[in-house]
Design a protein around this motif. Structure first.
Motif, PDB file in Angstrom:
ATOM      1  N   ALA A 184       0.830  -1.211   0.000  1.00 17.44           N
ATOM      2  CA  ALA A 184       0.000   0.000   0.000  1.00 17.44           C
ATOM      3  C   ALA A 184       0.861   1.256   0.000  1.00 17.44           C
ATOM      4  O   ALA A 184       0.597   2.201  -0.756  1.00 17.44           O
ATOM      5  N   TYR A 185       1.884   1.286   0.837  1.00 16.84           N
ATOM      6  CA  TYR A 185       2.734   2.464   0.925  1.00 16.84           C
ATOM      7  C   TYR A 185       3.523   2.722  -0.358  1.00 16.84           C
ATOM      8  O   TYR A 185       3.851   3.873  -0.660  1.00 16.84           O
ATOM      9  N   CYS A 186       3.832   1.665  -1.095  1.00 16.07           N
ATOM     10  CA  CYS A 186       4.674   1.802  -2.297  1.00 16.07           C
ATOM     11  C   CYS A 186       3.886   1.726  -3.600  1.00 16.07           C
ATOM     12  O   CYS A 186       4.475   1.761  -4.686  1.00 16.07           O
ATOM     13  N   GLY A 187       2.571   1.604  -3.528  1.00 18.55           N
ATOM     14  CA  GLY A 187       1.762   1.649  -4.738  1.00 18.55           C
ATOM     15  C   GLY A 187       1.872   0.423  -5.616  1.00 18.55           C
ATOM     16  O   GLY A 187       1.768   0.520  -6.844  1.00 18.55           O
ATOM     17  N   VAL A 188       2.070  -0.770  -5.012  1.00 17.82           N
ATOM     18  CA  VAL A 188       2.109  -2.014  -5.771  1.00 17.82           C
ATOM     19  C   VAL A 188       1.026  -2.948  -5.229  1.00 17.82           C
ATOM     20  O   VAL A 188       0.302  -2.608  -4.284  1.00 17.82           O
ATOM     21  N   THR A 189       0.898  -4.116  -5.825  1.00 17.12           N
ATOM     22  CA  THR A 189      -0.103  -5.090  -5.415  1.00 17.12           C
ATOM     23  C   THR A 189       0.582  -6.207  -4.639  1.00 17.12           C
ATOM     24  O   THR A 189       1.598  -6.736  -5.084  1.00 17.12           O
ATOM     25  N   GLY A 190       0.047  -6.547  -3.464  1.00 12.91           N
ATOM     26  CA  GLY A 190       0.646  -7.597  -2.643  1.00 12.91           C
ATOM     27  C   GLY A 190      -0.420  -8.535  -2.113  1.00 12.91           C
ATOM     28  O   GLY A 190      -1.498  -8.099  -1.708  1.00 12.91           O
ATOM     29  N   MET A 191      -0.114  -9.831  -2.095  1.00 11.37           N
ATOM     30  CA  MET A 191      -1.106 -10.849  -1.713  1.00 11.37           C
ATOM     31  C   MET A 191      -0.580 -11.754  -0.619  1.00 11.37           C
ATOM     32  O   MET A 191       0.487 -12.342  -0.744  1.00 11.37           O
ATOM     33  N   LYS A 192      -1.330 -11.842   0.470  1.00  7.87           N
ATOM     34  CA  LYS A 192      -1.078 -12.835   1.518  1.00  7.87           C
ATOM     35  C   LYS A 192      -2.099 -13.956   1.338  1.00  7.87           C
ATOM     36  O   LYS A 192      -3.298 -13.739   1.485  1.00  7.87           O
ATOM     37  N   PRO A 193      -1.657 -15.169   0.979  1.00  6.19           N
ATOM     38  CA  PRO A 193      -2.617 -16.258   0.759  1.00  6.19           C
ATOM     39  C   PRO A 193      -3.136 -16.860   2.058  1.00  6.19           C
ATOM     40  O   PRO A 193      -2.665 -16.520   3.157  1.00  6.19           O
ATOM     41  N   THR A 194      -4.097 -17.750   1.950  1.00  6.88           N
ATOM     42  CA  THR A 194      -4.630 -18.496   3.082  1.00  6.88           C
ATOM     43  C   THR A 194      -3.491 -19.190   3.829  1.00  6.88           C
ATOM     44  O   THR A 194      -2.567 -19.728   3.209  1.00  6.88           O
ATOM     45  N   ARG A 200       5.632 -23.230   4.271  1.00 10.01           N
ATOM     46  CA  ARG A 200       6.523 -22.368   5.036  1.00 10.01           C
ATOM     47  C   ARG A 200       7.914 -23.005   5.201  1.00 10.01           C
ATOM     48  O   ARG A 200       8.764 -22.433   5.892  1.00 10.01           O
ATOM     49  N   TYR A 201       8.144 -24.174   4.610  1.00  6.91           N
ATOM     50  CA  TYR A 201       9.452 -24.811   4.740  1.00  6.91           C
ATOM     51  C   TYR A 201      10.523 -23.916   4.120  1.00  6.91           C
ATOM     52  O   TYR A 201      10.451 -23.562   2.946  1.00  6.91           O
ATOM     53  N   GLY A 202      11.493 -23.517   4.944  1.00  2.41           N
ATOM     54  CA  GLY A 202      12.547 -22.633   4.468  1.00  2.41           C
ATOM     55  C   GLY A 202      12.311 -21.171   4.770  1.00  2.41           C
ATOM     56  O   GLY A 202      13.158 -20.330   4.471  1.00  2.41           O
ATOM     57  N   LEU A 203      11.185 -20.850   5.381  1.00  2.00           N
ATOM     58  CA  LEU A 203      10.936 -19.488   5.858  1.00  2.00           C
ATOM     59  C   LEU A 203      11.377 -19.432   7.316  1.00  2.00           C
ATOM     60  O   LEU A 203      10.885 -20.194   8.149  1.00  2.00           O
ATOM     61  N   ILE A 204      12.312 -18.554   7.641  1.00  2.00           N
ATOM     62  CA  ILE A 204      12.775 -18.425   9.020  1.00  2.00           C
ATOM     63  C   ILE A 204      11.653 -17.792   9.833  1.00  2.00           C
ATOM     64  O   ILE A 204      11.210 -16.680   9.549  1.00  2.00           O
ATOM     65  N   ALA A 205      11.187 -18.515  10.852  1.00  7.36           N
ATOM     66  CA  ALA A 205       9.934 -18.185  11.517  1.00  7.36           C
ATOM     67  C   ALA A 205      10.034 -16.958  12.412  1.00  7.36           C
ATOM     68  O   ALA A 205      11.031 -16.743  13.094  1.00  7.36           O
ATOM     69  N   TYR A 206       8.973 -16.182  12.389  1.00  6.04           N
ATOM     70  CA  TYR A 206       8.708 -15.136  13.379  1.00  6.04           C
ATOM     71  C   TYR A 206       7.623 -15.671  14.310  1.00  6.04           C
ATOM     72  O   TYR A 206       7.873 -15.987  15.462  1.00  6.04           O
ATOM     73  N   ALA A 207       6.405 -15.822  13.800  1.00  8.36           N
ATOM     74  CA  ALA A 207       5.297 -16.401  14.559  1.00  8.36           C
ATOM     75  C   ALA A 207       4.682 -17.506  13.699  1.00  8.36           C
ATOM     76  O   ALA A 207       3.985 -17.216  12.723  1.00  8.36           O
ATOM     77  N   SER A 208       4.932 -18.743  14.064  1.00  2.00           N
ATOM     78  CA  SER A 208       4.649 -19.867  13.165  1.00  2.00           C
ATOM     79  C   SER A 208       3.179 -20.027  12.805  1.00  2.00           C
ATOM     80  O   SER A 208       2.855 -20.507  11.721  1.00  2.00           O
ATOM     81  N   MET A 231       1.719 -22.510  -4.734  1.00  2.00           N
ATOM     82  CA  MET A 231       0.731 -23.088  -3.825  1.00  2.00           C
ATOM     83  C   MET A 231       0.730 -24.613  -3.912  1.00  2.00           C
ATOM     84  O   MET A 231       1.116 -25.198  -4.910  1.00  2.00           O
ATOM     85  N   GLY A 232       0.274 -25.250  -2.841  1.00  2.00           N
ATOM     86  CA  GLY A 232       0.124 -26.693  -2.862  1.00  2.00           C
ATOM     87  C   GLY A 232       0.766 -27.379  -1.675  1.00  2.00           C
ATOM     88  O   GLY A 232       1.571 -26.802  -0.944  1.00  2.00           O
ATOM     89  N   LYS A 233       0.408 -28.633  -1.468  1.00  2.00           N
ATOM     90  CA  LYS A 233       0.882 -29.439  -0.342  1.00  2.00           C
ATOM     91  C   LYS A 233       2.382 -29.668  -0.412  1.00  2.00           C
ATOM     92  O   LYS A 233       2.955 -29.836  -1.488  1.00  2.00           O
ATOM     93  N   ASP A 234       3.009 -29.644   0.767  1.00  2.00           N
ATOM     94  CA  ASP A 234       4.440 -29.928   0.875  1.00  2.00           C
ATOM     95  C   ASP A 234       4.632 -30.890   2.042  1.00  2.00           C
ATOM     96  O   ASP A 234       4.331 -30.545   3.189  1.00  2.00           O
ATOM     97  N   PRO A 235       5.138 -32.092   1.798  1.00  2.00           N
ATOM     98  CA  PRO A 235       5.317 -33.057   2.892  1.00  2.00           C
ATOM     99  C   PRO A 235       6.293 -32.582   3.966  1.00  2.00           C
ATOM    100  O   PRO A 235       6.293 -33.112   5.077  1.00  2.00           O
ATOM    101  N   ARG A 236       7.098 -31.564   3.657  1.00  3.11           N
ATOM    102  CA  ARG A 236       8.054 -31.053   4.636  1.00  3.11           C
ATOM    103  C   ARG A 236       7.445 -29.996   5.550  1.00  3.11           C
ATOM    104  O   ARG A 236       8.118 -29.506   6.462  1.00  3.11           O
ATOM    105  N   ASP A 237       6.210 -29.621   5.288  1.00  2.00           N
ATOM    106  CA  ASP A 237       5.510 -28.639   6.128  1.00  2.00           C
ATOM    107  C   ASP A 237       4.169 -29.239   6.545  1.00  2.00           C
ATOM    108  O   ASP A 237       3.245 -29.345   5.739  1.00  2.00           O
ATOM    109  N   GLY A 238       4.082 -29.638   7.814  1.00  2.00           N
ATOM    110  CA  GLY A 238       2.873 -30.279   8.304  1.00  2.00           C
ATOM    111  C   GLY A 238       1.658 -29.381   8.326  1.00  2.00           C
ATOM    112  O   GLY A 238       0.534 -29.861   8.438  1.00  2.00           O
ATOM    113  N   THR A 239       1.841 -28.062   8.241  1.00  2.00           N
ATOM    114  CA  THR A 239       0.706 -27.136   8.239  1.00  2.00           C
ATOM    115  C   THR A 239       0.247 -26.780   6.827  1.00  2.00           C
ATOM    116  O   THR A 239      -0.717 -26.039   6.667  1.00  2.00           O
ATOM    117  N   SER A 240       0.948 -27.292   5.803  1.00  2.00           N
ATOM    118  CA  SER A 240       0.558 -26.952   4.431  1.00  2.00           C
ATOM    119  C   SER A 240      -0.716 -27.692   4.057  1.00  2.00           C
ATOM    120  O   SER A 240      -0.974 -28.806   4.519  1.00  2.00           O
TER     121      SER A 240
END
Length: 498
Positions: A184-194, A200-208, A231-240
């Motif tokens: 919003a601040y930079c005038g572009v389009t950004g999407m946070k998915p479900t 999230r495998y490989g994302l260094i966690a802040y709040a899991s 998008m899609g299931k990943d066996p390395r991420d139990g929350t996917s």
């Protein structure tokens, strides 16, 4: 062909497939642009040689009839908390200086399969804790529209890089609005998915329980193309989640006839800048003109979202960040007496002030005497927030709200008042607490010529509805096509004309 920097990611991908421009030419153009704009502070690591080698590899694959994805050969960037094999990944923190992951995040692997050309890692608030990209160990990123203002955070480097034209899309992470607010601040389009739609495998966690990766790009179509790839299931991420990959881009019809757009009254009350309110309500009227129905309703749960979010996020952060102790990886204090002293000195010297603040808050709410009073109660309220959204989506298909109460503040303003910085997330954190898809898109400019963003929120796995509504709006407006440097007078003139 028009100027390469005027193209969206999909348009550049089409030009590459048609032979009008090569991946190497696109990568060189982006690297040259990055050199021109480096004082903006968007990138913390530029992998020029790797990018050019990768571009040449994609050229060979395209010549052999392989790698025909819509984004093949298009230069992009990754937030510095996404693990990349052989490339420094520091979360913009001193404590991870020198950390080079031995593996790629699942998202990086999937983008690689689609022919992505990564230019490097972009700046962020340290460990994604902040709303301005000023808490970075490497220094702040500046907003391309006004270099005396912040780009938002924590994915501010990603948003600034896309707005500046350094890359055609970027991937950030969103724990409480960290994709949508800087978009919003930079005038572009950004999407946070479900939550769970992207591994999230490989994302260094802040709040899991809140973190989710997603794209920042020029428009909704570019975001749909990126999400189709990751998008899609990943066996390395139990929350996917086991969700079908692909189909979002193909589903962008722009037809919103009969779609019910919810306008929660509690998101348009006190504290909202009048220019932002007008911009969001104008967006609602644009969608109404395309056949959508506007539905107004009360949403009183909004008063609880900030305290609930910051209790849960800080609690999870205090646990997740306990692993950074100077022993296994990253930076280590040099002078220490014993193991306990090593831990204390490394964490004291390695973490910045905002990260320490949230670790302390999280440790407090998880302590024996306060767990029930704060953390347990916050989890109960989180359930009520989720139920409030469920009830809202019985009345509407998607919700339309502001992204932030104001346009981009000046550098230094938010850091001087942390509570005010936390309150800037009031319209975004609820989406993470409920695990919903949310999208930010530009919907106007204020009197200073700064972009205004509006937010579309969908039900769980309602990415198709959110993206199609955004696409419909962008078919009738040109806010997403405007670029920094056009000048305030020209912006005001165009604003009146639209």
């Amino acid at each position: 062909m028009s100027d390469i920097f005027d193209l969206t990611a999909l348009e550049l991908g089409a030009a590459i497939r048609q032979g009008e421009v090569s991946p190497t030419q696109a990568a060189r153009a982006a690297l040259d642009r990055m050199e021109e704009t480096k004082e903006n502070g968007a990138f913390v690591a530029v992998t020029a040689d790797r990018a050019l080698d990768r571009a040449r590899e994609i050229e060979q694959q395209l010549a052999a009839g392989k790698c025909a994805g819509p984004l093949a050969g298009v230069p992009m960037a990754l937030k510095d908390n996404i693990c990349t094999k052989g490339v420094s990944t520091t979360c913009a923190s001193k404590i991870l200086t020198g950390f080079v992951p031995p593996y790629d995040a699942t998202l990086v692997e999937r983008l690689g399969e689609q022919g992505a050309v990564c230019l490097g890692k972009v700046n962020m608030d340290e460990f994604a804790m902040g709303s301005t990209t000023e808490t970075s160990y490497y220094g702040p990123t500046r907003n391309p529209w006004d270099r005396e203002r912040v780009p938002g955070g924590s994915s501010g480097g990603a948003a600034a890089a896309v707005a500046e034209g350094d890359c055609w899309y970027a991937v950030g992470s969103d724990t409480g609005g960290s994709i949508r607010q800087p978009a919003a601040y930079c005038g572009v389009t950004g999407m946070k998915p479900t939550y769970g739609a992207v591994s999230r495998y490989g994302l260094i966690a802040y709040a899991s329980s809140l973190d989710q990766m997603g794209p920042l790009a020029r428009d909704a179509a570019d975001c749909a193309a990126v999400l189709d790839a990751v998008m899609g299931k990943d066996p390395r991420d139990g929350t996917s989640l086991d969700v079908p990959a692909g189909g979002l881009l193909a589903g962008l019809t722009g037809d919103v006839r009969g779609m019910k757009i919810g306008l929660p009254a509690d998101c348009f009350g006190d504290g909202l800048d009048p220019a932002v309110r007008q911009g969001v309500l104008r967006a609602a009227q644009t969608l109404k003109a395309r056949g959508a129905e506007l539905v107004e309703f009360d949403f009183p749960v909004m008063q609880y979202v900030i305290p609930t979010y910051y209790i849960i996020a800080a609690a999870e952060a205090s646990s997740n960040l306990s692993r950074f102790d100077g022993v296994k990886y990253g930076w280590r204090a040099q002078d220490y007496e014993d193991l306990t002293d090593l831990y204390c000195r490394t964490r004291t010297q390695g973490f910045g002030a905002e990260v320490k603040r949230r670790i302390l808050l999280g440790s407090f709410v998880l302590s024996a005497g306060y767990y029930d009073a704060y953390y347990k109660k916050a989890l109960q309220v989180k359930g009520l927030i989720k139920k409030a959204f469920d009830d809202a989506f019985t009345r509407c298909d998607v919700m339309l709200t502001p992204v932030a109460p104001t346009t981009a503040p000046k550098l230094g303003e938010s850091l001087s008042d942390p509570l005010q910085m936390y309150l800037s997330d009031i319209y975004t954190v609820s989406v993470n607490l409920a695990g919903l898809p949310g999208l930010s898109m530009p919907c106007g400019f204020d009197e200073k010529g700064l972009p205004i963003g509006c937010q579309l929120i969908g039900p769980p796995l309602g990415e198709d509805k959110v993206l199609n509504a955004a696409h419909a709006f962008q078919l009738d407006t040109d806010y997403h096509k405007r670029r920094p440097g056009q000048g305030q007078a020209e912006q005001a003139e165009k604003k009146e004309a639209v």
